[in-house]
Scaffold this active site. Structure first.
Site, mmCIF file in Angstrom:
data_model
loop_
_atom_site.group_PDB
_atom_site.id
_atom_site.type_symbol
_atom_site.label_atom_id
_atom_site.label_comp_id
_atom_site.label_asym_id
_atom_site.label_seq_id
_atom_site.Cartn_x
_atom_site.Cartn_y
_atom_site.Cartn_z
ATOM 1 N N HIS A 42 34.295 34.265 50.025
ATOM 2 C CA HIS A 42 34.448 35.722 49.938
ATOM 3 C C HIS A 42 35.708 36.107 50.698
ATOM 4 O O HIS A 42 35.674 36.454 51.871
ATOM 5 C CB HIS A 42 33.212 36.412 50.521
ATOM 6 C CG HIS A 42 33.173 37.894 50.328
ATOM 7 N ND1 HIS A 42 31.991 38.606 50.268
ATOM 8 C CD2 HIS A 42 34.159 38.817 50.189
ATOM 9 C CE1 HIS A 42 32.254 39.890 50.107
ATOM 10 N NE2 HIS A 42 33.576 40.036 50.069
ATOM 11 N N HIS A 60 29.657 42.201 44.376
ATOM 12 C CA HIS A 60 29.395 42.848 45.656
ATOM 13 C C HIS A 60 28.170 43.743 45.488
ATOM 14 O O HIS A 60 28.104 44.551 44.554
ATOM 15 C CB HIS A 60 30.580 43.721 46.065
ATOM 16 C CG HIS A 60 31.762 42.966 46.582
ATOM 17 N ND1 HIS A 60 32.302 41.890 45.935
ATOM 18 C CD2 HIS A 60 32.518 43.154 47.702
ATOM 19 C CE1 HIS A 60 33.347 41.447 46.630
ATOM 20 N NE2 HIS A 60 33.491 42.192 47.713
ATOM 21 N N HIS A 94 39.291 38.324 49.764
ATOM 22 C CA HIS A 94 40.144 39.097 48.857
ATOM 23 C C HIS A 94 41.587 38.793 49.231
ATOM 24 O O HIS A 94 42.013 39.093 50.348
ATOM 25 C CB HIS A 94 39.869 40.591 49.000
ATOM 26 C CG HIS A 94 38.466 40.976 48.650
ATOM 27 N ND1 HIS A 94 38.098 41.360 47.377
ATOM 28 C CD2 HIS A 94 37.337 41.027 49.404
ATOM 29 C CE1 HIS A 94 36.799 41.637 47.368
ATOM 30 N NE2 HIS A 94 36.314 41.437 48.582
ATOM 31 N N GLU A 119 25.982 46.041 50.441
ATOM 32 C CA GLU A 119 26.827 46.223 51.627
ATOM 33 C C GLU A 119 26.602 47.652 52.114
ATOM 34 O O GLU A 119 25.900 47.895 53.081
ATOM 35 C CB GLU A 119 28.294 45.966 51.289
ATOM 36 C CG GLU A 119 29.246 46.206 52.452
ATOM 37 C CD GLU A 119 30.716 46.201 52.035
ATOM 38 O OE1 GLU A 119 31.555 46.103 52.936
ATOM 39 O OE2 GLU A 119 31.018 46.320 50.825
ATOM 40 N N ASP A 138 36.306 38.068 54.158
ATOM 41 C CA ASP A 138 36.460 39.297 53.378
ATOM 42 C C ASP A 138 37.928 39.708 53.260
ATOM 43 O O ASP A 138 38.612 39.296 52.334
ATOM 44 C CB ASP A 138 35.612 40.415 53.989
ATOM 45 C CG ASP A 138 35.274 41.526 53.009
ATOM 46 O OD1 ASP A 138 35.691 41.445 51.837
ATOM 47 O OD2 ASP A 138 34.587 42.480 53.401
ATOM 48 N N ASP A 139 38.413 40.536 54.177
ATOM 49 C CA ASP A 139 39.808 41.009 54.198
ATOM 50 C C ASP A 139 40.359 40.761 55.600
ATOM 51 O O ASP A 139 40.465 41.680 56.421
ATOM 52 C CB ASP A 139 39.874 42.494 53.851
ATOM 53 C CG ASP A 139 39.314 42.791 52.471
ATOM 54 O OD1 ASP A 139 40.060 42.611 51.488
ATOM 55 O OD2 ASP A 139 38.142 43.189 52.378
#
Length: 355
Positions: A24, A204, A26, A207, A285-286
């Site tokens: 996961h 997703h 991005h 969340e 994630d980011d």
């Protein structure tokens, strides 16, 4: 495998050095401020922030939407194939340094095609970096195309059509962006078409959205893996299903705290997910925006949750391999590497040493 011999003070080194997969990430979220400024200069783009430090200071999010606003603004510096290559190559080098052996990387083509950037520019740059990573770093990686859920079904179908000539360069599709007001069922037909094409399916859910979004992603989108999914514990029947069907969750602890899904890492439910028997994994994630790449997510989470130990470290890494979209022989090879890593620790009489 007996983990009792591993003291807590050795966990940091083990977490950083054990082989693992990241499922996961991005790629646009790995765009560091320094590279944003470099690409802005290269492409003669005027940024609203005069210095790197001021751009970093702007990373003060209060929720998912406020993050997405600056995330999309940062992506505006990506103009040419070389820009996408440089972004992906920077991530892959970092992943290799953190003992990631496999990464399944999300990319958001609609973010770029909406700015007039051709799809082929995006995917060719990313694919070139992945191929170089395999050759020079020995790092396995693949791409997953994500549809932006705040856009329409029509836009998603258009993105899919853009992607089909490059079908050999991505393995699956996902669904990201803000959950609020954008339920999974909005994309049922898109995912049905992707399934017909033989693409792997992730989404997703859970969340900022409810546990129901997770169930709908499984039932309507036929998702094989849920990204985030932390609200699953609100529904005991869903938990039982996730355990029975071994449906993985790609959990992102630092992201969850930064976006106020949890008030702190010490309040995170990753330990409860594992204790329930759910195939949870840890991911970044980011990372450029949320304060940490994969190892930082591991080490900060374990530091905040004293109930997590070597057994959970092993389980999380093993889950990451088992949840990946590669063939079983490759998975088994990675799991053997992981087993050897922990065996090597024990053979050195409780002293952590790298292989």
């Amino acid at each position: 495998m007996n983990f009792d011999c591993i003291p807590r003070e050795d966990l940091h080194g083990i977490l950083c050095h054990m082989p693992k997969a990241e499922l996961h990430i991005h790629i646009e979220g790995s765009l560091e401020p320094e590279l944003i400024f470099e690409l802005a200069t290269r492409n003669r783009i005027q940024l609203p922030y005069p210095t790197i430090d001021e751009l970093r200071a702007a990373y003060a999010f209060t929720d998912l939407q406020s993050f997405l606003d600056i995330y999309y603004a940062g992506a505006s510096v990506l103009q040419k194939e070389a820009d996408f290559f440089d972004m992906a190559w920077a991530y892959l080098k970092r992943a290799k340094a953190e003992n990631v052996v496999h990464a399944e990387i999300f990319f958001d083509p609609q973010t770029h095609t909406a700015r007039g950037i051709p799809f082929e520019t995006v995917i060719n740059g990313l694919d070139r970096a992945i191929r170089r990573g395999r050759e020079e770093l020995g790092l396995s990686a693949s791409l997953i195309l994500c549809f932006l859920r705040h856009l329409s079904e029509e836009d998603a179908f258009a993105a899919l059509e853009d992607a089909l000539p490059f079908r050999d360069k991505f393995i699956g599709v996902g669904l990201d962006s803000s959950e609020r007001g954008n339920p999974p069922e909005k994309f049922t037909r898109v995912f049905a078409r992707c399934r017909e094409l033989g693409l792997r399916l992730v989404a997703h859910a859970g969340e900022e959205g409810s546990a129901e979004y997770i169930s709908h992603s499984l039932d309507l989108l036929k998702a094989e893996r849920i990204d985030h999914g932390v609200h699953c514990l609100d529904d005991p029947k869903l938990v039982a299903r996730l355990v029975q069907q071994r449906i993985p969750l790609t959990v992102c602890p630092l992201s969850n705290v930064k976006l106020c899904v949890f008030p702190s890492l010490s309040a995170h439910n990753i330990g409860k997910l594992l204790a329930a028997g759910i195939a949870a994994t840890i991911n970044s994630d980011d990372p450029a925006y949320f304060g940490g790449y994969l190892n930082r997510n591991y080490t900060a989470t374990f530091a905040a949750l004293p109930g997590l130990g070597a057994k959970e470290a092993y389980q999380l890494a093993r889950n990451s391999f088992e949840a990946s979209f590669v063939n079983e022989n490759i998975k088994e090879g990675w799991i053997r590497e992981l087993d050897e890593f922990f065996t090597h620790y024990r053979e050195n009489e409780g002293k952590w040493l790298p292989l």
